[in-house]
Scaffold this motif. Structure first.
Motif, short mmCIF file in Angstrom:
data_model
loop_
_atom_site.label_atom_id
_atom_site.label_comp_id
_atom_site.label_asym_id
_atom_site.label_seq_id
_atom_site.Cartn_x
_atom_site.Cartn_y
_atom_site.Cartn_z
N LEU A 217 31.95 55.44 41.52
CA LEU A 217 32.86 55.94 42.55
C LEU A 217 34.26 56.20 41.98
N GLN A 218 34.54 55.64 40.82
CA GLN A 218 35.91 55.66 40.31
C GLN A 218 36.19 56.76 39.30
N SER A 219 35.17 57.26 38.64
CA SER A 219 35.41 58.21 37.54
C SER A 219 35.00 59.64 37.88
N GLU A 220 34.63 59.89 39.13
CA GLU A 220 34.16 61.23 39.48
C GLU A 220 34.91 61.78 40.69
N ASP A 221 35.01 63.11 40.71
CA ASP A 221 35.47 63.81 41.91
C ASP A 221 34.29 63.86 42.87
N LEU A 222 34.40 63.19 44.01
CA LEU A 222 33.27 63.11 44.93
C LEU A 222 32.82 64.49 45.38
N GLU A 253 22.82 67.36 56.18
CA GLU A 253 24.17 67.60 55.67
C GLU A 253 25.20 66.85 56.50
N ASP A 254 24.96 66.69 57.79
CA ASP A 254 25.87 65.90 58.61
C ASP A 254 25.91 64.45 58.13
N GLU A 255 24.74 63.89 57.81
CA GLU A 255 24.69 62.52 57.30
C GLU A 255 25.34 62.44 55.92
N ARG A 256 25.25 63.49 55.14
CA ARG A 256 25.91 63.49 53.84
C ARG A 256 27.44 63.37 54.02
N GLN A 257 27.98 64.08 55.01
CA GLN A 257 29.42 64.03 55.23
C GLN A 257 29.86 62.64 55.69
N ILE A 258 29.05 62.01 56.53
CA ILE A 258 29.36 60.64 56.95
C ILE A 258 29.36 59.70 55.75
N MET A 259 28.36 59.85 54.88
CA MET A 259 28.28 59.01 53.68
C MET A 259 29.47 59.27 52.76
N LEU A 260 29.85 60.53 52.55
CA LEU A 260 30.98 60.86 51.68
C LEU A 260 32.28 60.26 52.19
N ALA A 261 32.47 60.30 53.50
CA ALA A 261 33.67 59.70 54.07
C ALA A 261 33.72 58.20 53.79
N ALA A 262 32.56 57.55 53.90
CA ALA A 262 32.49 56.12 53.61
C ALA A 262 32.76 55.85 52.13
N MET A 263 32.21 56.70 51.24
CA MET A 263 32.43 56.51 49.81
C MET A 263 33.90 56.62 49.45
N LYS A 264 34.62 57.51 50.11
CA LYS A 264 36.06 57.63 49.86
C LYS A 264 36.79 56.34 50.22
N TYR A 266 35.45 53.30 50.29
CA TYR A 266 35.09 52.25 49.34
C TYR A 266 35.73 52.49 47.98
N ARG A 267 35.90 53.74 47.59
CA ARG A 267 36.58 54.01 46.33
C ARG A 267 38.03 53.54 46.40
N SER A 268 38.71 53.78 47.53
CA SER A 268 40.09 53.33 47.68
C SER A 268 40.19 51.81 47.68
N ARG A 269 39.12 51.14 48.10
CA ARG A 269 39.08 49.68 48.08
C ARG A 269 38.86 49.14 46.67
N GLY A 270 38.37 49.98 45.77
CA GLY A 270 38.14 49.55 44.39
C GLY A 270 36.70 49.30 44.05
N VAL A 271 35.77 49.61 44.96
CA VAL A 271 34.34 49.44 44.64
C VAL A 271 33.99 50.35 43.47
N PRO A 272 33.44 49.81 42.38
CA PRO A 272 33.24 50.62 41.18
C PRO A 272 32.07 51.59 41.23
N GLU A 273 30.97 51.17 41.84
CA GLU A 273 29.78 52.00 41.81
C GLU A 273 28.85 51.61 42.95
N VAL A 274 27.92 52.49 43.25
CA VAL A 274 26.90 52.24 44.26
C VAL A 274 25.55 52.68 43.72
N GLN A 275 24.52 52.31 44.45
CA GLN A 275 23.16 52.68 44.05
C GLN A 275 22.71 53.93 44.81
#
Length: 473
Positions: A217-222, A253-264, A266-275
């Motif tokens: 989550l930290q080294s890529e442009d989502l 695609e709607d669920e993808r957008q929900i997931m992407l918002a959550a990943m943003k 978690y990235r701001s929180r400092g979570v390094p990676e996900v599965q």
């Protein structure tokens, strides 16, 4: 409150359930000062499993969760060493939401395990838990199947000293590792427990899993990452979470957008990676498979692995875990089908881990494989359910049982009053009940049925009865 189940309720109950529902039964014995007669006999207890699997030392249990993003209490600060990724499930940060969560975390989420612990030491926090409340939960058990409960008083400043007093001279076993355990004599290393409950551990080559990988989550442009470009469907999971928190099943695609918002977030929180893993299509139930790993002898090959039960996972409309159903008659065939998978997972932990394990398993008919999608080296949601085959099937002729949370307005005592007949006949077992907010309760109930249809009817009847509670005030 008059202490009886209303006669009008009977008209709403299917005919085949009426034999279990004696509406004239008095419930005076459910008053706080009078104990219920023992009516729940477990197949075996957690304490019994430890003894049968080579643990002779006295054991003490910490069955509390650890939270990293909230102080559960001024005396219980957030965990900073063995951190968790999951949110705490708060809809907002209001004072009421925080109070409700804290009450559930300190009482309900822990007390729901008590019934199946057996004769072993365990501590609970007071004053949110009181001896009268806990005695009511444990009273249906025979004395030799009840835990020895110790109370740690959060109104005092020496909380850690109180915990050490309870744990001194015993092996500590726990639900989740916490930093204070580094100074304890633990049955399992906190470092190892932390590692095997990480989704990264599923990359172990000996565990049969879907195709999965870890994504940074930290080294890529989502916007240009695998989260955006991967073909649908797929599943995203946080590394350390439970109860289906931190899981996104992405099928549109709607669920993808929900997931992407959550990943943003978690990235701001400092979570390094996900599965990220493939989505498995299956018409069969998603099983939570429970087993026990015993102590290893001179050779790790001789540790005993005991199958305890497989529950069918129930999910809410929003995809959150909502309990489980067990078919006691099918446990033999399920064991035969899944024992190879159980042994494969157990071999990755034998020698370093002793205790209860749950793996979430999906049978993939299209590729003729069985895959492990989650590993929980701790007590699971199906813990108590797996140990009640004698109570439901053998003693009462009810081969199915379900564990579910119910929410209602009223007092904790109302669950005993409004479900009195079902409790007295043993068709309903109260595992936990907590008043999380004034007049707002959550109860963990286990109820039996002759078939799945009866379970569904029982669920509706229970909720209908609990919905009547405000009428008493």
């Amino acid at each position: 409150m008059t202490g009886y189940v209303p006669r009008t309720t009977v008209s709403n109950i299917p005919e085949y359930l009426i034999s279990h529902y004696n509406h004239t039964l008095s419930v005076d014995s459910f008053s706080p000062g009078i104990h219920l007669l023992p009516s729940v006999n477990l197949d075996i207890t957690l304490a019994g499993l430890f003894r049968e699997h080579g643990i002779a030392d006295p054991i003490v249990l910490d069955i509390y969760n650890g939270y990293s993003h909230i102080d559960v209490h001024p005396q219980i600060l957030r965990e900073a060493v063995y951190t968790q990724d999951e949110d705490v499930g708060l809809p907002d940060n209001s004072t009421e939401s925080l109070e409700q969560f804290r009450n559930l975390a300190l009482a309900y989420k822990t007390v729901k395990f008590l019934l199946a612990l057996g004769p072993v030491d365990v501590f609970l926090y007071s004053p949110v838990n009181t001896p009268a409340q806990i005695e009511r939960i444990l009273s249906p058990l025979p004395v030799n199947q009840r835990p020895q409960v110790h109370y740690v008083d959060l109104n005092k400043q020496d909380v850690q000293d109180q915990v050490h007093q309870v744990t001194r001279g015993k092996k500590l076993w726990y639900y989740r590792p916490k930093s204070y355990m580094l100074q304890q004599d633990t049955l399992v290393s906190p470092d190892f427990a932390y590692a095997i409950n990480d989704k990264r551990f599923l990359l172990h080559p000996n565990i049969p899993t879907p195709d999965l990988e870890m994504a940074s989550l930290q080294s890529e442009d989502l916007g240009t990452s695998i989260f955006t470009t991967r073909s649908l469907p797929f599943v995203v999971k946080l590394r350390r979470c439970s109860g289906s928190q931190g899981t996104w099943v992405v099928t549109s695609e709607d669920e993808r957008q929900i997931m992407l918002a959550a990943m943003k977030q978690y990235r701001s929180r400092g979570v390094p990676e996900v599965q990220i893993s493939e989505f498995i299509h299956s018409t069969q139930p998603h099983y939570s498979v429970n087993f026990f790993i015993g102590a290893a002898g001179p050779s790790n090959d001789n540790a005993v692995i005991t199958f305890l039960g497989a529950t069918e996972q129930v999910f809410s409309k929003t995809g959150r875990w909502a309990g489980g159903i067990i078919d006691f008659q099918s446990q033999g065939s399920i064991k035969e089908k899944l024992m190879g998978t159980i042994n494969a997972v157990a071999r990755t932990m034998i020698g370093s881990y002793v205790g209860w394990v749950g793996i979430d398993v999906i049978v993939d008919e299209r590729k003729n494989r069985t895959v492990v999608v989650d590993l929980n080296a701790r007590l699971t949601g199906g813990f108590v359910l797996c140990l009640l085959s004698g109570h439901f099937m053998e003693e009462r002729g009810l081969p199915f049982a379900q564990a579910k949370s119910f929410h209602y307005e009223g007092k904790t005592a109302d669950v005993y009053t409004h479900l009195a007949t079902f409790i007295r006949t043993g068709q309903v077992v109260v595992a936990a009940v907590t008043e999380a907010l004034p007049n707002k309760c959550t109860a963990q109930l286990i109820f039996g049925g002759q078939n799945r249809e009866e379970l569904a009817d029982m669920k509706d009847i229970i909720q209908e009865e609990l919905n009547r509670c405000p009428n008493n005030y």
